[in-house]
Design an enzyme around this catalytic site. Structure first.
Site: not given
Length: 359
Positions: A114, A164-165, A194, A217-219, A295, A338
């Site tokens: 990625c 990957g994206e 996603s 995928s904000l985070h 994780n 994840c």
């Protein structure tokens, strides 16, 4: 670094029309038999028994598999299976099968590596190699579904949350999605694509026909922190990302989900919950938050939020009117959870993230 490999087609690369050309000279009904065998029965050509033996042998020879199984790992409790595949050219990818009492979900990869460089994700730590072909994506699901069937489970959900994206390889991701929906028979509402926030991809997905789920995928809920955690945010900042999500909602009427990997002292403070809840309410219907205890990965020494505080963060979000779920970690013992997929590639070691003051 290459985008995809130019090579002879593999078993799941061909469209139905291309298969028809391959079967030129055979009775017309043969195409229906082959297609049903591959996608409904999930069979290899050699096992499609209503085909003549000579045709089975020809298809098996002319359309090889794309994925060479290197290892198959099973979690201690048996509910998660991770497949490590080698591709033509030597790149490796991973697929995760999650087994539930009455169903199964496949977490599928769309790229080898990625390029998004999210420091807390093992795939991002390893860097980008190439895009996967449609056939390589489809084959992951077919072969995982066979394993699920051996355990009396049917794959009912597919999530593009592996390596990957997906939005960076949207043409092939979408081609595979159409195959999952139209040929394997999954509801579009059980397919999730996603993204870390590739706005052109979200807008392109909006104009495609199937109402699949969108997960972002904000985070982080402010640009300063998200620029650090998710570097592509510097190109596609949060306000613009929210606008694209709102456009998707308007067309698809499918609730967007925000993925949030909880990092101790970094994005798990009360102020983070308040900022996140505010972002959720900017969408109508409001976004749903999936909280993921971070994780462990070899390239990111900062630890995940302790589980007790993960639930406290969820409770605070709900007090603020946001919908939130704590995702159960699966397959951590086999590096299948994840953010842990790296396909055995070397990762770039990052610096330990200093916790921000609690506010």
């Amino acid at each position: 670094m290459t985008s995809t490999l130019t090579k002879a087609p593999t078993r799941y690369d061909l469209t139905r029309d291309e298969f028809g050309e391959l079967l030129n000279g055979e009775p017309r009904y043969r195409l229906d038999q082959v297609w049903a065998g591959l996608y409904e029965q999930l069979a290899d050509p050699a096992d499609i028994t209503n085909l003549p033996k000579a045709l089975r042998a020809r298809l098996d020879d002319e359309l090889p598999l794309a994925l060479d199984l290197v290892t198959e790992s099973v979690s201690d409790n048996g509910d998660t299976v991770k497949f490590l595949w080698e591709l033509d050219g030597g790149s490796r990818v991973e697929t995760v099968l999650m087994l539930y009492p009455d169903r199964a979900t496949v977490c599928v990869s769309s790229q080898a590596g990625c390029a998004m460089a999210c420091g807390f994700c093992a795939t991002g730590q390893a860097g980008f190699t190439r895009h996967l072909t449609t056939g390589e994506i489809v084959e992951q699901v077919v072969r995982a579904a066979r394993t699920a069937r051996a355990s009396d489970r049917r794959v009912s959900n597919i999530v593009f949350m592996g390596m990957g994206e997906p939005m960076a390889n949207l043409e092939r991701v979408w081609s595979a999605t159409e195959r999952f929906h139209g040929d394997i028979g999954l509801s579009a509402r059980h397919i999730t694509i996603s993204t870390v926030g590739i706005i052109p991809g979200i807008r392109a997905l909006k104009d495609l026909p199937l109402p699949v789920n969108l997960a972002v995928s904000l985070h982080a809920a402010n640009d300063v922190l998200r620029n650090e955690l998710v570097p592509i945010n510097k190109r596609y900042p949060i306000d613009d990302l929210l606008d694209a999500c709102a456009e998707y909602l308007e067309v698809k009427n499918r609730r967007v989900s925000f993925e949030w990997a909880m990092i101790d002292g970094v994005n798990d403070r009360p102020s983070d919950a308040e900022e996140l809840a505010e972002l959720c309410w900017k969408l109508r219907p409001s976004a749903h938050v999936n909280l993921i205890p971070l994780n462990p990965t070899p390239g990111y020494p900062t630890r995940g939020t302790p589980l007790k505080r993960v639930y406290e963060f969820r409770d605070r979000l709900e007090e603020l009117g946001a919908n939130a779920t704590v995702r159960r970690n699966r397959g951590t013992d086999i590096d299948a959870a994840c953010g842990q997929l790296a396909a055995g590639q070397a990762v770039t070691l990052g610096k330990k993230r200093t916790a921000s003051p609690s506010t």
